[in-house]
Enzyme design. Structure first.
Site, PDB file in Angstrom:
ATOM      1  N   GLY A  39     128.648  63.311  78.481  1.00 48.49           N
ATOM      2  CA  GLY A  39     128.444  63.825  79.831  1.00 48.49           C
ATOM      3  C   GLY A  39     129.596  64.532  80.507  1.00 48.49           C
ATOM      4  CD1 TRP A  41     131.531  70.186  78.527  1.00 52.51           C
ATOM      5  CD2 TRP A  41     130.037  71.825  78.217  1.00 52.51           C
ATOM      6  NE1 TRP A  41     132.079  71.100  77.666  1.00 52.51           N
ATOM      7  CE2 TRP A  41     131.185  72.113  77.449  1.00 52.51           C
ATOM      8  CE3 TRP A  41     128.962  72.708  78.162  1.00 52.51           C
ATOM      9  CZ2 TRP A  41     131.284  73.269  76.652  1.00 52.51           C
ATOM     10  CZ3 TRP A  41     129.062  73.848  77.377  1.00 52.51           C
ATOM     11  CH2 TRP A  41     130.216  74.125  76.636  1.00 52.51           C
ATOM     12  CG  ASP A  65     122.546  63.997  74.020  1.00 48.84           C
ATOM     13  OD1 ASP A  65     123.525  64.778  74.014  1.00 48.84           O
ATOM     14  OD2 ASP A  65     122.246  63.293  73.028  1.00 48.84           O
ATOM     15  CG  ASP A  81     114.518  67.223  69.518  1.00 48.03           C
ATOM     16  OD1 ASP A  81     115.246  68.228  69.648  1.00 48.03           O
ATOM     17  OD2 ASP A  81     114.130  66.791  68.418  1.00 48.03           O
ATOM     18  CG  ASP A 106     130.094  70.807  73.892  1.00 44.14           C
ATOM     19  OD1 ASP A 106     130.519  71.599  73.027  1.00 44.14           O
ATOM     20  OD2 ASP A 106     130.691  69.754  74.197  1.00 44.14           O
ATOM     21  CE  LYS A 146     130.150  72.035  69.728  1.00 38.41           C
ATOM     22  NZ  LYS A 146     130.974  70.900  70.129  1.00 38.41           N
TER      23      LYS A 146
HETATM   24  N1  SAM Z   1     128.927  68.282  76.019  1.00 36.15           N
HETATM   25  C1  SAM Z   1     129.067  66.854  75.795  1.00 36.15           C
HETATM   26  C2  SAM Z   1     130.141  66.351  76.697  1.00 36.15           C
HETATM   27  O1  SAM Z   1     130.851  67.162  77.261  1.00 36.15           O
HETATM   28  O2  SAM Z   1     130.252  65.136  76.862  1.00 36.15           O
HETATM   29  C3  SAM Z   1     129.353  66.545  74.340  1.00 36.15           C
HETATM   30  C4  SAM Z   1     128.196  66.863  73.447  1.00 36.15           C
HETATM   31  S1  SAM Z   1     128.303  66.136  71.843  1.00 36.15           S
HETATM   32  C5  SAM Z   1     129.578  67.088  71.119  1.00 36.15           C
HETATM   33  C6  SAM Z   1     126.883  66.728  71.021  1.00 36.15           C
HETATM   34  C7  SAM Z   1     125.577  66.088  71.475  1.00 36.15           C
HETATM   35  O3  SAM Z   1     124.504  66.869  70.936  1.00 36.15           O
HETATM   36  C8  SAM Z   1     125.337  64.674  70.962  1.00 36.15           C
HETATM   37  O4  SAM Z   1     125.334  63.776  72.055  1.00 36.15           O
HETATM   38  C9  SAM Z   1     123.941  64.739  70.301  1.00 36.15           C
HETATM   39  O5  SAM Z   1     123.130  63.617  70.590  1.00 36.15           O
HETATM   40  C10 SAM Z   1     123.374  66.002  70.933  1.00 36.15           C
HETATM   41  N2  SAM Z   1     122.271  66.596  70.176  1.00 36.15           N
HETATM   42  C11 SAM Z   1     122.277  67.014  68.876  1.00 36.15           C
HETATM   43  N3  SAM Z   1     121.048  67.490  68.542  1.00 36.15           N
HETATM   44  C12 SAM Z   1     120.258  67.391  69.653  1.00 36.15           C
HETATM   45  C13 SAM Z   1     118.889  67.717  69.938  1.00 36.15           C
HETATM   46  N4  SAM Z   1     118.100  68.251  69.006  1.00 36.15           N
HETATM   47  N5  SAM Z   1     118.414  67.484  71.186  1.00 36.15           N
HETATM   48  C14 SAM Z   1     119.206  66.933  72.139  1.00 36.15           C
HETATM   49  N6  SAM Z   1     120.507  66.599  71.921  1.00 36.15           N
HETATM   50  C15 SAM Z   1     121.026  66.817  70.697  1.00 36.15           C
END
Ligand code: SAM
Length: 280
Positions: A39, A41, A65, A81, A106, A146
């Protein structure tokens, strides 16, 4: 430093540096944070939008997420999703039918350690983010996500340019130099004429279009033909056992004029391969 300043992840600095450069959050009241957990961002959005909201112009932030996330002021969470139509529908209903000014993502898949595979999956996640963005972003809005700058990145840029006249690749100083991570900043959302968002077949709809707005991607029909119960060209068959040795193996109808293996046979005769082996 992230911990000292109260950010949940150090990626908060990346979004803040991107915003410093592009001023994307100015005037934004509706924002979507895709792949938001844990969280940081969303924290930046909350700080910039909720703290600056004016009366009658309430800021609305949705964080999506797969994983649950601890609450944040002014941020609505959707555990879902980003590839699902239901997620797009929930976002739009939260905005009372209106669309977002900005979508940020991200997202990162679980890294396998196989670089080609990781780059490919990251690109697929980005396309999924772009696809849901086309459902929920207002014309003129911005999209930040990203990317991994791998060898096929130009295809991704082309796909993004179908929807955004301005696409910039940005590398915040807080993102490690050694990482191929970067962020695309896409501005002024302008979908092609007659574009209909479709969660079912994103790759088809994200295909580049020509000057008249027609899709350049075509599906050519695939038709199997011939007697499907006949010989299989991938099989090696035994010669038929006739019981007596009268089966005649025919010579080729046309022998090759110059057989491709002749030069190899000549080299073999001269002992070329023996020399090669002894060198090893
Ligand atoms: N932007 C976040 C922050 O600043 O705290 C960090 C994000 S983290 C690097 C990547 C996130 O992408 C993970 O929490 C993962 O659960 C989520 N994610 C990956 N595939 C996803 C999907 N299909 N739908 C929703 N979330 C997804």
């Amino acid at each position: 430093m992230a911990k000292e300043q109260g950010w949940r992840a150090r990626s908060a600095f990346k979004l803040m540096q991107i915003d410093e450069e592009f001023n994307l959050l100015q005037g934004v009241t509706k924002a979507v944070d895709l792949c938001a957990a844990p969280g940081s961002w969303s924290q930046v959005l909350s700080k910039k939008l909720v703290e600056n909201q004016s009366e009658g112009d309430e800021a609305k932030i949705v964080a999506v997420d797969l994983q649950a996330m601890a609450p944040l002021p002014g941020v609505i969470q959707l555990q879902g999703d980003i590839t699902k139509q239901s997620t797009a529908d929930q976002i739009i209903s939260f905005f009372d039918g209106e669309k977002a000014d900005i979508v940020i993502c991200d997202g990162a898949p679980d890294v396998t350690g196989l670089h080609d595979m990781d780059e490919y999956i990251q690109a697929q996640l980005l396309l999924a983010a772009l696809n849901i963005t086309t459902h929920v972003l207002r014309p003129g809005g911005s999209f930040v996500a990203k990317i991994f700058r791998g060898k096929d990145i130009t295809l991704l840029y082309t796909q993004l340019k179908v929807f955004f006249p301005k696409v910039t690749c940005s590398k915040p100083r807080s993102s490690r130099n050694s990482s191929i991570e970067a962020f695309i900043v896409c501005q002024d959302y302008t979908p092609p004429k007659d574009y209909v968002p479709n969660m079912g077949d994103p790759m088809l709809d994200l295909a580049p279009t020509d000057a008249q707005g027609r899709s350049n991607r075509t599906i050519v029909p695939f038709i199997a033909c011939g007697d499907l119960s006949g010989f299989d060209s991938d099989m090696t068959y035994q010669l038929p056992d006739t019981g007596n040795d009268d089966y005649i193996v025919l010579a080729p109808v046309q022998m090759p004029i110059t057989a491709p293996y002749l030069s190899a046979m000549e080299k073999k005769r001269k002992g070329f391969f023996n020399e090669q082996m002894s060198k090893k």
